[in-house]
Design an enzyme around this catalytic site. Structure first.
Site, PDB file in Angstrom:
ATOM      1  N   CYS A 170      -3.438  13.919  14.836  1.00 19.34           N
ATOM      2  CA  CYS A 170      -2.844  15.084  14.838  1.00 19.34           C
ATOM      3  C   CYS A 170      -2.705  15.791  15.578  1.00 19.34           C
ATOM      4  CB  CYS A 170      -1.826  15.066  13.334  1.00 19.34           C
ATOM      5  SG  CYS A 170      -1.617  13.285  12.964  1.00 19.34           S
ATOM      6  N   HIS A 171      -4.143  16.974  14.849  1.00 17.89           N
ATOM      7  CA  HIS A 171      -3.515  18.230  15.891  1.00 17.89           C
ATOM      8  C   HIS A 171      -5.148  19.098  15.908  1.00 17.89           C
ATOM      9  CE1 HIS A 171       0.013  18.224  12.748  1.00 17.89           C
ATOM     10  NE2 HIS A 171       0.287  19.288  14.061  1.00 17.89           N
ATOM     11  N   GLY A 172      -5.625  17.828  16.625  1.00 21.68           N
ATOM     12  CA  GLY A 172      -7.132  17.828  16.563  1.00 21.68           C
ATOM     13  C   GLY A 172      -8.144  18.336  15.842  1.00 21.68           C
TER      14      GLY A 172
END
Lengths: 169, 259, 420
Positions: free
Chosen positions: A133-135
């Site tokens: 999703c956001h690394g």
């Protein structure tokens, strides 16, 4: 209502208002509490998992309280890698020894501590998990190493009922 | 104030005219003193535990109780078995679970979170095994019968020789309290059928009372909480009503008019 | 609210009120001049508002747990009763709340009948009330279907089948209502949708009902027009608020008794048996509040005419302001009407009673007589009475016991009152 009347609140009116307010507040509570987990949901608080078929280097994902739990049977390299990390390199310092009492077994909630996505296995810069999703990158102990997540993946309460069975919750 | 009394009498008339369900079938049921009736009514724990024993040893072979879970047996306001006892009870049943990772269903010992195991897989199977009659689920049975607990209690003791003018088919029995007097269930209880752990004598009357108490609880598991909360609520309302009444009198005394 | 030149004291209040005059509205509602002689029968408007809000709040919370599916509805209700925190309390409030709502609305309607509150200039208030009442019946009926017990299912079957009485298109309409060839899952889901919607429609109509009330102001036990504000009136707050509050608390005690000590007495045992399309219960009876109309339906031996009679029994109320030809509002000054009024009350109670009994023998005969009388009251007695009745002298105002008043001031001069 004239002003004089409002000011002359005597004991009777105050008592009536107070008693009324207590009752109104008491009525509100059931309406709020009904949204909390109900008795049948609470009863499912623990689950038992048979891990006899899990070989080293593999992860079993089971559902517990509606969330995935990763049960990883770690290889010796993974354990070594996790245990040699220095505390000062960690965003959320926790010893691997504390996260995995039995070093071969890592049990944790498979939920990224950033915004709740499920990280991918065997991915990321630290050979652990990677949240798409956001690394966020997690290491082989499920600790956050890089990315926006603030904490390590949570280790739930669990125990080995016998050699092949883990009870989560 | 007079009009309020009128109002209450109208309410009473409405309630009276509404008690048609009991008026429609005039049968005098057997009476017993139920501990759970009345303003402070509570269940008799020992009776509930014995009642569970009767259910599980006698009724459960045909009647399901699909809305109950084993955890309910340990919950407050119920039979209140200890958690250990309830776990042991649950574990004594084989529960079908699955599918496992191979896609197969498997059986395992019951857990507290499991629902009561059903004697038949479905209604059709239950009918097939009982000569076409479906033994009703007993979870809310007491509330699903007009006479409630008195009806169930009487029915269990109402088996009798059929009067000469009543002819019975095979597999049909005569019962004084059954609607139409014909019932497909053979008399389920007989003296000494179960052996109570607490030494209570297992007469038909005693077992009827115990199992009916148990059924009342299964239909209304929060009855005790309801009675307790109800008492508090009504006392509170009365106090507030009195306070509001005097506040009102005081306010209206400024106006030369009667409240 | 044209009668108000209200201006908030604070700057912020003024700024806000110039843009959205909510404070003017609040001021209007608190100061609203109310006849000071209103008796306890007038408190049911407030009680009904309480009932509506209670039903909406408990209904919303129940809807969070209820599953509108034929296979799961019954089970989900049991889930609410057993597992949901305070679920049993919320459901019993909602179920008994429906009965309490109707109890209050019947008192409200009969109060209006007694004191002539439906007469000019309050016809619109009355008609809005009748629409609210019809919507209440629709909401209650659909709500009763949701637990998917035996009475739910068969009640739904019987009531929807009423539409099959309509010539030519009846069968088509019934199939359309069901969304199938019998009451089934599609019926349940649409009933749930409508059951959720209707209370908000009612809420909107209640706003209009009160708005329309605030134009001429309240009727009162004497039934005369009064000057507002005057010494005949008191401000709504705090005088009427506390009086309504007192009556509401008395009402809540009765309500609490049902919820906590007799939660199922007003329901029917068969509704704790899950719906079974193969078996009809032995006695199929609607909820008590629909019984009078059910009796009227069954008293007519023809299917279509029975439905027509039942609907007419309700719709006739909508034209009541024009059927009642008397210019005097309050039954206090109408000695003959007063007697006929109590006969009507008895008639409706009798209809309710026979509605619960099997439709045969003596019960059927009583139902027919009572039905005939019901229509006789509205269609013959009321219009004739307005012309024939010798009414008592009416006071000019509430405070001054001067006789010779009349609902309209022009006729007030006409002392010895055989109006017109």
């Amino acid at each position: 209502m004239s002003e004089k009347k409002t000011k002359r609140r005597d004991f009777l009116f105050t008592a009536t208002t107070a008693v009324g307010a207590v009752g109104a507040a008491a009525v509100v509570w059931p309406m709020i509490d009904q949204m909390n987990p109900d008795a049948s949901v609470k009863a499912l608080a623990s689950t038992e998992v048979d891990v006899s078929s899990l070989t080293p280097g593999n992860t079993l994902t089971v559902l517990w309280r509606g969330k995935p739990v990763f049960i990883r049977r770690r290889t010796q390299e993974e354990i070594d890698e996790a245990r040699k990390v220095k505390m000062e390199d960690l965003i959320h310092p926790e010893k691997d020894e504390d996260r995995a009492k039995n070093p071969e077994w890592l049990v944790m909630l498979g939920v990224c501590t950033h915004l709740g996505c499920v990280p991918l296995n065997d991915k990321g810069d630290y050979n652990g998990w990677f949240c798409p999703c956001h690394g966020s990158h997690y290491d082989t102990s499920g600790r956050i190493r890089k990315g926006p997540a603030p904490w390590n993946m949570e280790v739930p309460k669990y125990e080995f009922v016998d050699a092949n069975t883990i009870k989560i919750g | 104030m007079k009009s309020l009394f009128k109002l209450f009498s109208i309410i009473i008339i409405i309630i009276a005219s509404n008690s048609y369900s009991s008026a429609a079938e005039k049968v005098e049921y057997l009476k017993t003193d139920w501990s759970f009736k009345g303003l402070f009514g509570k269940f008799d724990r020992a009776s509930l535990q014995r009642g569970y024993q009767v259910y599980t040893e006698v009724c459960a072979s045909c009647h399901s109780m699909k809305y109950l879970s084993y955890r309910n047996l340990a919950e407050p306001g119920g039979p209140e078995f200890s958690e250990v006892q309830a776990k042991a009870i649950a574990a004594s049943f084989e529960v079908t679970d699955g599918p496992n990772s191979d896609g197969e269903m498997f059986t395992r010992p019951g857990k507290l979170s499991d629902k009561f195991v059903m004697p038949y897989d479905n209604v059709k199977a239950a009918q097939a095994a009982n000569g076409g009659a479906y033994p009703p689920d007993m979870s809310v049975l007491v509330k699903a019968r007009g006479g409630g607990v008195d009806y169930i209690y009487s029915l269990l003791q109402g088996y009798d020789e059929a009067p000469s003018n009543v002819s019975l088919d095979d597999g049909v029995y005569y019962n004084k309290y059954m609607y139409g007097n014909k019932i497909r269930m053979a008399a389920p209880l007989s003296d000494g059928l179960v052996e109570y752990g607490d030494g209570t004598k297992a007469t038909v009357e005693q077992m009827s009372k115990d199992v009916t108490t148990f059924l009342m609880w299964s239909a209304e598991p929060h009855l005790e909480a309801r009675h307790q909360m109800g008492f508090k609520a009504i006392v509170y309302l009365i106090i507030l009503t009195i306070l509001v009444y005097f506040s009102m009198k005081k306010l209206w005394s400024r106006i030369e008019s009667e409240v | 609210m044209s009668d108000h030149d209200y201006r908030p004291k604070s700057k912020v209040g003024q700024w806000f009120n110039d843009r959205l005059p909510l404070l003017t509205l609040a001021n209007h509602l608190t100061d609203y001049p109310t006849p000071k002689n209103l008796n306890y029968w007038w408190t049911f408007g407030g009680i009904l508002t309480f009932c509506l809000i209670t039903q909406i709040v408990t209904g919303l919370t129940l809807a969070m747990h209820y599953i509108a599916h034929a296979d799961m509805a019954f089970e989900s209700v049991e889930h609410i009763m057993r597992d949901v925190n305070y679920g049993w309390l919320i459901r019993y409030i909602h179920a008994n709340g429906a009965s309490m709502f109707f109890l209050a609305v019947y008192i409200h309607i009969f109060r209006s009948l007694f004191y002539g509150s439906y007469k000019s200039p309050r016809e619109i208030i009355w008609i809005l009330g009748i629409i609210i009442y019809l919507l209440m019946m629709a909401a209650a009926f659909m709500g009763y279907v949701l637990p998917w017990g035996q009475m739910s299912f068969w009640g739904a079957t019987v009531i929807t089948n009423l539409f099959s009485a309509i010539p030519l298109v009846g069968e088509g309409i019934v199939t359309w209502l069901w969304g199938g060839y019998s009451v089934d899952n599609p019926t349940l889901t649409r009933f749930f949708t409508l059951h959720y919607l209707i209370p908000f429609l009612i809420l909107g109509l209640v706003v209009l009902h009160i708005w329309a009330l605030h134009v001429p102001g309240n009727n009162n036990p004497v039934g005369i027009d009064i000057k507002k504000p005057s010494k005949d009136t008191v401000p709504f707050h705090p005088y009427i608020v506390i009086k309504d509050g007192f009556a509401l608390l008395m009402f809540m005690i009765v309500f609490a008794f049902f919820v906590f000590y007799a939660p199922n007495i007003l329901g029917h045992a068969d509704n704790y048996i899950e719906a079974n399309p193969m078996v009809t219960p032995a006695h199929i009876v609607p909820e008590w509040y629909l019984l009078p109309f059910y009796a009227i339906l069954r008293s007519v031996p023809d299917k279509l005419l029975g439905v027509v009679a039942m609907l007419s029994a309700i719709l006739i109320l909508a034209v009541l302001p024009w059927l009642d030809t008397s210019k005097i509002r309050s039954a206090v000054f109408r000695p003959l009407y007063k007697q006929f009024y109590w006969i009507l009350v008895a008639d409706v109670l009798i209809l309710g009673y026979v509605g619960a009994m099997p439709a045969e023998g003596l019960y059927l005969l009583i139902a027919r007589v009572a039905t005939a009388y019901y229509f006789l009251h509205f269609l013959v007695i009321l219009p004739v009475l307005g012309f024939k009745e010798k009414t008592l002298p009416v006071p000019l105002s509430i405070t001054e016991p001067v006789l010779g008043g009349s609902p309209n001031l022009a006729a007030a001069r006409n002392k010895e009152s055989k109006i017109e």
